[in-house]
Design a protein around this motif. Structure first.
Motif, PDB file in Angstrom:
ATOM      1  N   GLU B 304       0.757  -1.031   0.027  1.00  0.00           N
ATOM      2  CA  GLU B 304       0.105  -0.004  -0.124  1.00  0.00           C
ATOM      3  C   GLU B 304       0.935   1.222   0.075  1.00  0.00           C
ATOM      4  OE1 GLU B 304      -2.658   3.029   1.421  1.00  0.00           O
ATOM      5  OE2 GLU B 304      -0.942   2.260   2.436  1.00  0.00           O
ATOM      6  N   GLU B 306       0.580   4.525   1.076  1.00  0.00           N
ATOM      7  CA  GLU B 306       1.132   5.409   2.235  1.00  0.00           C
ATOM      8  C   GLU B 306       2.084   4.961   3.108  1.00  0.00           C
ATOM      9  OE1 GLU B 306      -2.119   7.051   5.492  1.00  0.00           O
ATOM     10  OE2 GLU B 306      -0.344   6.231   6.226  1.00  0.00           O
ATOM     11  N   ALA B 307       2.099   3.689   3.108  1.00  0.00           N
ATOM     12  CA  ALA B 307       3.272   2.769   3.969  1.00  0.00           C
ATOM     13  C   ALA B 307       4.425   3.113   3.178  1.00  0.00           C
ATOM     14  CB  ALA B 307       3.000   1.208   4.107  1.00  0.00           C
ATOM     15  N   LEU B 310       5.635   6.719   3.920  1.00  0.00           N
ATOM     16  CA  LEU B 310       6.069   6.885   5.081  1.00  0.00           C
ATOM     17  C   LEU B 310       7.454   6.494   5.368  1.00  0.00           C
ATOM     18  CD1 LEU B 310       2.971   6.019   7.335  1.00  0.00           C
ATOM     19  CD2 LEU B 310       4.001   8.208   7.110  1.00  0.00           C
ATOM     20  N   LEU B 311       7.837   5.297   4.838  1.00  0.00           N
ATOM     21  CA  LEU B 311       9.151   4.734   5.040  1.00  0.00           C
ATOM     22  C   LEU B 311      10.000   5.623   4.230  1.00  0.00           C
ATOM     23  CD1 LEU B 311       8.351   0.915   4.983  1.00  0.00           C
ATOM     24  CD2 LEU B 311       9.083   2.346   6.648  1.00  0.00           C
ATOM     25  N   CYS B 325      -5.728   5.697   1.174  1.00  0.00           N
ATOM     26  CA  CYS B 325      -5.226   6.239   2.348  1.00  0.00           C
ATOM     27  C   CYS B 325      -4.673   7.743   2.430  1.00  0.00           C
ATOM     28  CB  CYS B 325      -4.301   5.204   3.144  1.00  0.00           C
ATOM     29  SG  CYS B 325      -5.517   4.264   4.172  1.00  0.00           S
ATOM     30  N   HIS B 347      -3.564   0.615  -5.218  1.00  0.00           N
ATOM     31  CA  HIS B 347      -3.167   1.178  -3.801  1.00  0.00           C
ATOM     32  C   HIS B 347      -1.526   1.275  -3.700  1.00  0.00           C
ATOM     33  CE1 HIS B 347      -7.086   1.248  -1.890  1.00  0.00           C
ATOM     34  NE2 HIS B 347      -7.343   0.194  -2.568  1.00  0.00           N
TER      35      HIS B 347
END
Lengths: 302, 402
Positions: B304, B306-307, B310-311, B325, B347
């Motif tokens: 996905e 967004e993950a 973030l990373l 998301c 996604h």
């Protein structure tokens, strides 16, 4: 960027118990690939004590979905299945020091995975009943499906009523257009339903189906007090779900004085919460009463 | 660790030369360009210079065809609402399913008001079907609004040819070109495009300034009425500092178009090839051979977006995603869905958008950063096994949901 708590970030960057679990005997698969969230929860349950010996997860999803999964496995480890089932989605969110309203569904998914895994262990069929719509009210995380259902069930016709029943629209008010659209849509359904006799569309009576028919016989003083107490008791679980509560302090003729407690105290929705409860009381008692904060009791006496 | 900004389709950094040119207009050059005295006059002249600079960038025939607005969205709304008001006998809008929300949400509202909206679909590479377009055009078509370049994939639409077809049907033609201006050479006077939207902050000017190009002779009704600013076509005191900034940015962009199509394109291709060589189950979305030189949109399957972001962000790398998301909505990007990209990939779409300030060293750092991030997320994905995606991933993991 989302305003994630440090704890959410921590559980996302260093997820606990991620991956497959050897010897798992309870597995719950939930989520929706369409919405971009899917979770497999794996539990190792001791058959004698029904205690969860180990837990792990695999998640397809965003930061908060992964963090919620990680939190869930930490929370249920060591619990019995029955104890684990008492973990609510709010508990998961609280464990993570809160989630943004748009992300609360991630904690709901965690709770559902738990129910599904327990059902799987016990050989029961688990059916997920919830449908989720587009988020309408961002202040209180209320989605379109919920609003539509409540509007339909209670024949609501105004934004104010929707706020009283669901809290949606009771905060910053920027979603009022969206709520009005839902009201218009439901109203249109009612009006276009072809019926033989009625040509004109009558607005449905407000909250007709929610309340039992108002008693017509005059209540004795004692019955009246009991009725007030029962009505307020029936509302308390709803408030408690949001970490709030209410208690009756005094009944003085038409005036009922109450204390809002917990999260309800000082909440910007205090007025609309009282308003909603008052409506219920009026319906139940079949007479007009006023619900007032206990702080006004002193003023009334002095 | 210096951050790496690869989200230039979202917004760009102001060029330092733009900022320097703007500063006096916050202090000594505070005059109102409408005033008769010299305070106003100097500012008026500066705006004239900026208008000519934008005219040159777009290849407009007259400088009076340039109307300054507050943003791309205002330009879009002005164009469509004007076409409907100026031609009350026409009630149809033709657009595409992959437009920016500035167009889509407006059209949705107009549909509720009773206008007819025709949305052209795209194929799996994001291309329009021109036969469907021809069939949709008719005597009731008021305006056709089609983006020049897609913000998510960079895919280009044949707006010049589409404008000619619109004119043949007597309809006006508008293009939302906020992603295309400054990246593609343009010569509007040689086209039949009636209206074009651009946004300053996509080309190293500040936010809060946009332009509506309005071809001379196009029937027009203002969106904002009031004073005589912009020849009465957009009332409201001019955002003088930002207009001056946009003028400088337009001149810089005109000079940089060659760089965009050589250096920037080469870096984009290097990034794409570098990632795809190391990461399996990933593919580029959009019309690969016909897109903006700075944009790469890669779908990483079974994880996905967004993950991923973030990373990446933890490593100081900024990109964006088409996942549900990241927008707070319930569905992944409408552009990915329109192209029929499966949910398991949509996604995980990640957009890298470069600028003329992007360096080779930055690109190499991103190429090195991506594979471990993808591997880390796939490791915890229920669709991914020890050796790669599960056989029949969709069936092996079919979660319950209503």
């Amino acid at each position: 960027m989302w305003d994630y708590s440090d704890k959410v970030r921590e559980h996302f960057f260093n997820p606990r118990n991620a991956g497959l679990l050897d010897g798992a005997n309870a597995v719950g698969d939930v989520g929706s690939i369409k919405c971009g969230d899917a979770l497999r929860l794996m539990l190792k349950v001791d058959p004698a004590s029904e205690r969860i010996l180990d837990a792990s997860f695999q998640t397809f999803g965003c930061g908060s979905a992964i963090a919620s999964s990680s939190a869930l496995t930490e929370m249920v480890k060591g619990k019995t299945l029955d104890e684990a089932l008492t973990v609510s989605n709010q508990d998961i969110a609280d464990f993570l020091d809160g989630l943004p309203p748009e992300k609360m569904h991630c904690s709901v998914m965690g709770r559902e995975a738990l129910q599904a895994a327990v059902a799987n262990y016990r050989g029961e069929a688990w059916q997920d009943a919830h449908a989720e719509g587009a988020l309408v009210c961002k202040c209180f995380a209320v989605d379109s499906v919920l609003i539509e259902d409540v509007v339909r069930a209670n024949g609501l016709t105004t934004v104010e009523q929707v706020s009283n029943y669901t809290k949606a629209g009771g905060g910053c008010a920027s979603c009022h257009e969206g709520i009005e659209e839902i009201l218009a849509k439901v109203a249109a359904e009612r009006c276009t339903a072809p019926t033989a006799e009625t040509k004109r569309c009558e607005p449905a009576p407000v909250a007709a189906s929610a309340a039992s028919p108002a008693p017509t016989a005059r209540l004795t003083n004692f019955q009246r007090m009991r009725k007030i107490e029962e009505t307020v008791e029936s509302i308390r679980p709803m408030l408690q779900r949001d970490h709030g509560d209410i208690e009756i302090v005094e009944v003085d003729g038409k005036n009922i004085y109450v204390n809002l407690k917990g999260a309800c105290q000082g909440c910007m929705l205090e007025a609309s919460t009282l308003n909603g409860i008052q409506t219920r009381l009026v319906e139940e008692l079949g007479e007009f009463v006023r619900l007032l904060p206990a702080s006004m009791l002193g003023r009334a006496l002095s | 660790m210096t951050p790496i900004y690869l989200d230039n389709n979202a917004t760009t950094a102001c060029d330092p030369a733009v900022v320097a040119a703007m500063l006096p207009y916050f202090t000594e050059q505070f005059g109102n360009p409408s005033s008769m005295h010299s305070f106003g006059n100097k500012v008026g002249l500066a705006i004239k210079g900026a208008r000519e600079s934008v005219q040159a960038l777009l290849g407009a025939e007259h400088d009076s065809e340039i109307i300054f607005t507050s943003c791309g969205t205002e330009s879009d709304s002005t164009a469509i609402l004007s076409a409907l008001r100026a031609q009350p006998e026409r009630n149809q809008i033709i657009t595409t399913v992959v437009e920016h929300p500035a167009i889509l949400a407006l059209c949705e509202q107009l549909e509720k008001d009773g206008y007819v909206v025709t949305r052209l679909g795209v194929d799996k590479r994001g291309r329009l079907d021109l036969d469907a377009y021809r069939a949709a055009l008719g005597p009731r078509t008021a305006i056709v609004s089609v983006m020049w370049a897609n913000n998510e994939t960079g895919t280009l639409f044949p707006v010049e040819a589409m404008a000619e077809l619109a004119h043949a049907a007597g309809a006006q033609f508008h293009t939302d070109a906020v992603q295309a201006v400054g990246k593609l050479p343009m010569d509007l006077k040689r086209t039949q495009i009636d209206m074009l939207s651009l946004s300053g902050h996509k080309l190293h000017a500040p936010k809060g300034i946009g332009v509506l190009y309005l071809r001379r002779g196009t029937r027009f009704r203002p969106f904002l009425r009031g004073g005589h600013q912009e020849r009465g076509r957009r009332a409201g005191t001019e955002n003088t500092a930002s207009i001056v900034g946009l003028g400088v940015a337009a001149a810089l962009a005109k000079n940089a178009i060659a760089t965009e199509n050589s250096t920037v394109r080469r870096l984009r291709d290097r990034l794409e090839a570098g990632i795809l060589a190391q990461v399996s189950n990933a593919f580029v979305t959009g019309d690969i051979s016909n897109r903006l030189p700075n944009t790469s949109n890669i779908a990483f399957e079974f994880i996905e977006g967004e993950a991923i972001l973030l990373l990446l962000n933890k490593l100081g790398i900024a990109a964006s995603s088409g996942s549900a998301c990241t927008s707070g909505s319930l569905e992944p990007s409408h552009v990915m869905r329109a192209m029929g990209i499966p949910y398991t990939a949509a996604h995980g779409t990640t957009r890298f958008s470069l600028s003329r300030f992007t360096t080779e060293a930055e690109i190499d750092r991103v190429i090195a950063a991506i594979p471990p991030i993808i591997a880390q997320l796939r490791k915890i994905s229920p669709y991914w096994g020890e050796q790669g995606p599960l056989a029949n991933a969709d069936e092996s993991f079919a979660p319950q949901y209503s």
